[in-house]
Design an enzyme around this catalytic site. Sequence first.
Site, PDB file in Angstrom:
ATOM      1  CB  CYS A  61     -35.325  -3.841  20.247  1.00 27.37           C
ATOM      2  SG  CYS A  61     -36.442  -5.039  20.990  1.00 27.37           S
ATOM      3  CB  CYS A  65     -36.998  -2.831  27.981  1.00 27.91           C
ATOM      4  SG  CYS A  65     -37.737  -4.289  27.220  1.00 27.91           S
ATOM      5  CB  CYS A  68     -33.255  -1.705  26.654  1.00 24.60           C
ATOM      6  SG  CYS A  68     -32.230  -2.604  25.473  1.00 24.60           S
ATOM      7  CB  CYS A 105     -23.942 -14.782  26.404  1.00 27.03           C
ATOM      8  SG  CYS A 105     -23.416 -15.622  27.883  1.00 27.03           S
ATOM      9  CB  CYS A 136     -25.868 -18.391  26.945  1.00 26.63           C
ATOM     10  SG  CYS A 136     -27.324 -17.633  27.706  1.00 26.63           S
ATOM     11  CB  CYS A 196     -29.778 -17.980  31.480  1.00 24.55           C
ATOM     12  SG  CYS A 196     -28.843 -16.526  32.028  1.00 24.55           S
ATOM     13  NE  ARG A 274     -24.635 -17.520  34.159  1.00 29.48           N
ATOM     14  CZ  ARG A 274     -23.691 -18.455  34.023  1.00 29.48           C
ATOM     15  NH1 ARG A 274     -22.422 -18.096  34.029  1.00 29.48           N
ATOM     16  NH2 ARG A 274     -24.001 -19.728  33.853  1.00 29.48           N
TER      17      ARG A 274
HETATM   18  N1  SAM Z   1     -34.145  -8.806  23.606  1.00 36.11           N
HETATM   19  C1  SAM Z   1     -33.837  -9.815  24.520  1.00 36.11           C
HETATM   20  C2  SAM Z   1     -34.684  -9.790  25.757  1.00 36.11           C
HETATM   21  O1  SAM Z   1     -35.198  -8.769  26.137  1.00 36.11           O
HETATM   22  O2  SAM Z   1     -34.809 -10.842  26.400  1.00 36.11           O
HETATM   23  C3  SAM Z   1     -32.392  -9.906  24.885  1.00 36.11           C
HETATM   24  C4  SAM Z   1     -31.493  -8.760  25.081  1.00 36.11           C
HETATM   25  S1  SAM Z   1     -31.630  -7.835  26.607  1.00 36.11           S
HETATM   26  C5  SAM Z   1     -30.491  -6.579  26.253  1.00 36.11           C
HETATM   27  C6  SAM Z   1     -30.941  -8.861  27.899  1.00 36.11           C
HETATM   28  C7  SAM Z   1     -31.023  -8.338  29.312  1.00 36.11           C
HETATM   29  O3  SAM Z   1     -29.998  -7.382  29.529  1.00 36.11           O
HETATM   30  C8  SAM Z   1     -32.284  -7.617  29.735  1.00 36.11           C
HETATM   31  O4  SAM Z   1     -33.319  -8.485  30.074  1.00 36.11           O
HETATM   32  C9  SAM Z   1     -31.812  -6.834  30.946  1.00 36.11           C
HETATM   33  O5  SAM Z   1     -31.986  -7.589  32.117  1.00 36.11           O
HETATM   34  C10 SAM Z   1     -30.325  -6.614  30.672  1.00 36.11           C
HETATM   35  N2  SAM Z   1     -30.063  -5.190  30.388  1.00 36.11           N
HETATM   36  C11 SAM Z   1     -30.385  -4.524  29.273  1.00 36.11           C
HETATM   37  N3  SAM Z   1     -30.036  -3.219  29.362  1.00 36.11           N
HETATM   38  C12 SAM Z   1     -29.489  -3.061  30.591  1.00 36.11           C
HETATM   39  C13 SAM Z   1     -28.942  -1.946  31.288  1.00 36.11           C
HETATM   40  N4  SAM Z   1     -28.912  -0.724  30.760  1.00 36.11           N
HETATM   41  N5  SAM Z   1     -28.438  -2.147  32.520  1.00 36.11           N
HETATM   42  C14 SAM Z   1     -28.478  -3.383  33.083  1.00 36.11           C
HETATM   43  N6  SAM Z   1     -28.981  -4.467  32.469  1.00 36.11           N
HETATM   44  C15 SAM Z   1     -29.501  -4.325  31.247  1.00 36.11           C
HETATM   45 FE1  SF4 Z   2     -35.508  -5.126  23.077  1.00 35.33          FE
HETATM   46 FE2  SF4 Z   2     -33.777  -4.220  24.860  1.00 35.33          FE
HETATM   47 FE3  SF4 Z   2     -36.210  -4.942  25.659  1.00 35.33          FE
HETATM   48 FE4  SF4 Z   2     -34.444  -6.837  24.832  1.00 35.33          FE
HETATM   49  S1  SF4 Z   2     -34.258  -5.531  26.606  1.00 35.33           S
HETATM   50  S2  SF4 Z   2     -36.619  -6.665  24.272  1.00 35.33           S
HETATM   51  S3  SF4 Z   2     -33.352  -5.686  23.245  1.00 35.33           S
HETATM   52  S4  SF4 Z   2     -35.727  -3.232  24.241  1.00 35.33           S
END
Ligand code: SAM
Ligand code: SF4
Length: 341
Positions: A61, A65, A68, A105, A136, A196, A274
């Site tokens: 990606c 973030c 992530c 989801c 979802c 959501c 959730r």
């Molecule tokens: N790329 C999309 C986005 O950012 O909306 C969807 C995927 S993203 C992995 C979905 C959510 O998972 C993130 O917004 C975050 O809140 C949660 N998430 C991701 N990595 C995480 C982690 N290491 N621990 C807890 N929650 C996490």
């Molecule tokens: Fe990409 Fe992870 Fe951020 Fe979603 S949360 S936009 S998958 S880097």
Amino acid sequence: MAQNPETLQQTRTDWTRDEIAALFDLPFTELVFRAAEVHRAHHDAGAVQLSTLLSVKTGGCPEDCGYCSQSVKAESGVKATKLMDVRAVLQSAARAKDAGSTRFCMGAAWRNPKDRDMPAIIEMVHGVRAMGMETCMTLGMLTEKQADMLAAAGLDYYNHNIDTSPEKYGEISTTRTFEDRLDTLSNVRKAGMNVCSGGIVGMGEARGDRVGFIHALATLPEHPQSVPINALMPVKGTVLGNMLEGTPLAKIDDIEFVRTVAVARITMPESMVRLSAGRVSMSEATQALCFMAGANSIFSGETLLTTENPGEDTDAALFAKLGLRPMAIEELRGCSREAAE
Ligand code: SAM
Ligand code: SF4
Ligand code: DTB
């Protein structure tokens, strides 16, 4: 017995930060008691929805973030994949349904979906819907047109988290803004899908950020119908995983996590709250307190998107111990916008 005012009041979108901070400051047992009252006034406290996650496109990606594992910036060892075949996604959904899930989801590690991806995405929605599960998706930012396409395909919910307070957001991601997140949520709402949106607790944020996070959700034009509360899963090689490792901030305090769930329940009484990522590091007692405080959904299965989750047998044993039952699909209709209109 006299009921607390929050139990009886109308759903409000005019919460102030001071009111939310005052809820966080309540004595713990008083806060959980009030949340449990609100929960019982709006939901069946004996049932918890089982949801299953599937990463339909993993890793690579372009966003940064800090939490992530799927960001190109992370050295997490997560391998980038292409979008899965529709057939494989539907096989996975059928297994989830057999295991008792009522919600499926699908997540993609994209900044936003490309037009060329939309036909396959729409087929996935059609296929999962036809199995009689809630659908979802979380695919990153959406334009109005993409949101309309997903709504027309019958997608029930779109997940797009605000993650933290507006003030903290810039420290967590620099490739997009808090406003960008709100714009997508607005496109989803306008398209008529259920929103959501939630976030992550335990990213080293202050109590004031947790107040700001809940405040931002509870003052949206409509409450998100679904509010995932994740505890950070610290992943080695991510900015936050590396930064917090070995520090006292590496794991959110359990009581503070339960407080966040309780405040979400009180301020957004009708939403599904959730209990999402982070259950592998939570005791049974902490999870029980989350259910007491109003959480009414969990992710089922051994994997979330890329990280670990307790697994079905462990959860079945927990439900048996607590006398909880998995929510049936018929019980969910009241939560859907369609049914409300
Ligand atoms: N790329 C999309 C986005 O950012 O909306 C969807 C995927 S993203 C992995 C979905 C959510 O998972 C993130 O917004 C975050 O809140 C949660 N998430 C991701 N990595 C995480 C982690 N290491 N621990 C807890 N929650 C996490
Ligand atoms: Fe990409 Fe992870 Fe951020 Fe979603 S949360 S936009 S998958 S880097
Ligand atoms: C959400 O708030 N939590 C889920 C779902 N929405 C998509 C994702 C949790 C992901 C946890 C980290 C991982 O497994 O990579």
